[in-house]
Design a protein around this motif. Structure first.
Motif, PDB file in Angstrom:
ATOM      1  N   ARG A 212       0.431  -0.562   3.537  1.00 54.44           N
ATOM      2  CA  ARG A 212      -0.771  -0.927   2.775  1.00 54.44           C
ATOM      3  C   ARG A 212      -0.486  -2.029   1.760  1.00 54.44           C
ATOM      4  NH1 ARG A 212      -1.822   4.824   3.094  1.00 54.44           N
ATOM      5  NH2 ARG A 212      -0.920   5.175   1.037  1.00 54.44           N
ATOM      6  N   THR A 213       0.760  -2.153   1.339  1.00 53.02           N
ATOM      7  CA  THR A 213       1.116  -3.175   0.349  1.00 53.02           C
ATOM      8  C   THR A 213       1.604  -4.469   0.991  1.00 53.02           C
ATOM      9  OG1 THR A 213       3.426  -2.470   0.141  1.00 53.02           O
ATOM     10  CG2 THR A 213       1.800  -1.362  -1.270  1.00 53.02           C
ATOM     11  N   MET A 214       1.679  -4.508   2.328  1.00 52.04           N
ATOM     12  CA  MET A 214       2.257  -5.670   2.997  1.00 52.04           C
ATOM     13  C   MET A 214       1.275  -6.377   3.918  1.00 52.04           C
ATOM     14  SD  MET A 214       6.175  -4.535   3.831  1.00 52.04           S
ATOM     15  CE  MET A 214       5.767  -3.251   4.989  1.00 52.04           C
ATOM     16  N   GLY A 215      -0.004  -6.202   3.691  1.00 49.85           N
ATOM     17  CA  GLY A 215      -1.001  -6.843   4.546  1.00 49.85           C
ATOM     18  C   GLY A 215      -0.880  -8.355   4.497  1.00 49.85           C
TER      19      GLY A 215
ATOM     20  N   LYS B   8       2.126   4.169   3.925  1.00 49.15           N
ATOM     21  CA  LYS B   8       1.921   3.840   2.512  1.00 49.15           C
ATOM     22  C   LYS B   8       2.493   2.458   2.197  1.00 49.15           C
ATOM     23  CE  LYS B   8       2.781   5.609  -2.130  1.00 49.15           C
ATOM     24  NZ  LYS B   8       3.426   6.663  -2.909  1.00 49.15           N
ATOM     25  N   LYS B   9       3.675   2.181   2.700  1.00 51.18           N
ATOM     26  CA  LYS B   9       4.323   0.888   2.462  1.00 51.18           C
ATOM     27  C   LYS B   9       3.557  -0.240   3.151  1.00 51.18           C
ATOM     28  CE  LYS B   9       7.897  -1.600   1.087  1.00 51.18           C
ATOM     29  NZ  LYS B   9       7.971  -1.985  -0.307  1.00 51.18           N
TER      30      LYS B   9
ATOM     31  N   GLN C 153       7.472  -7.733   7.520  1.00 52.46           N
ATOM     32  CA  GLN C 153       7.037  -6.343   7.413  1.00 52.46           C
ATOM     33  C   GLN C 153       8.085  -5.402   7.991  1.00 52.46           C
ATOM     34  OE1 GLN C 153       3.257  -6.522   9.457  1.00 52.46           O
ATOM     35  NE2 GLN C 153       2.122  -6.594   7.519  1.00 52.46           N
TER      36      GLN C 153
ATOM     37  N   ARG D  50      11.231  -5.210   5.634  1.00 51.33           N
ATOM     38  CA  ARG D  50      10.974  -4.460   4.399  1.00 51.33           C
ATOM     39  C   ARG D  50      10.768  -2.980   4.673  1.00 51.33           C
ATOM     40  NH1 ARG D  50       7.001  -8.414   0.844  1.00 51.33           N
ATOM     41  NH2 ARG D  50       8.498 -10.127   0.668  1.00 51.33           N
TER      42      ARG D  50
END
Length: 150
Positions: free
Chosen positions: A105-108, A102-103, A115, A118
């Motif tokens: 998906r926000t760090m592409g 899930k995380k 990455q 975080r």
């Protein structure tokens, strides 16, 4: 007292603290809580199990963070062990992988080191042990599409 229970489930200690805040004598509070326990309105075992289910599903918390939260709510260690007994290392790792996916998906498009940092921070804040954090972060970052070689 009943209003407290209708808003959300509470542990025995939370209810005792609320009664103490309102100036209720200790002996009266104890008798009231004993009676509520006898009729099933106050059940720390059920409360702990419900809290574990909801916090795992909603926030993805690990055993350590769940135990800390339950202790903060006044649940005794034996009840905590019983509530957390169903969580094994494999299910905890699977939950950490879900949180990581899930995380991610926000760090592409971010640098792999960013990455990793975080993701490790997010998992550590949720109470996952370092061995799980390291393995899950490594796998998640390596599996990211932007880091795959053509």
């Amino acid at each position: 007292m009943l209003r407290q229970l209708t808003m959300a489930p509470r542990s025995r200690r939370q209810l005792a603290d609320k009664l103490r805040e309102r100036g209720c004598p200790e002996d009266v509070a104890s008798r009231v809580l004993d009676r509520m326990t006898d009729v099933g309105l106050v059940d720390d075992d059920a409360y702990a199990a419900m809290l574990v289910r909801s916090k795992q599903a909603g926030r993805g918390l690990a055993k350590r963070a769940l135990a800390q939260e339950l202790r903060g709510k006044g649940v005794d260690d034996e009840t905590i062990e019983g509530a957390l007994g169903s969580i094994d290392a494999e299910s905890e790792r699977a939950l950490a992988e879900q949180v990581a996916a899930k995380k991610m998906r926000t760090m592409g498009g971010l640098d792999p080191q960013v990455q990793s940092r975080r993701l490790a921070g997010a998992l550590a804040r949720k109470g996952y042990p370092p061995s799980v954090v390291y393995a899950v972060v490594r796998d998640a970052v390596n599996a990211a599409p932007e880091h795959q070689r053509d």
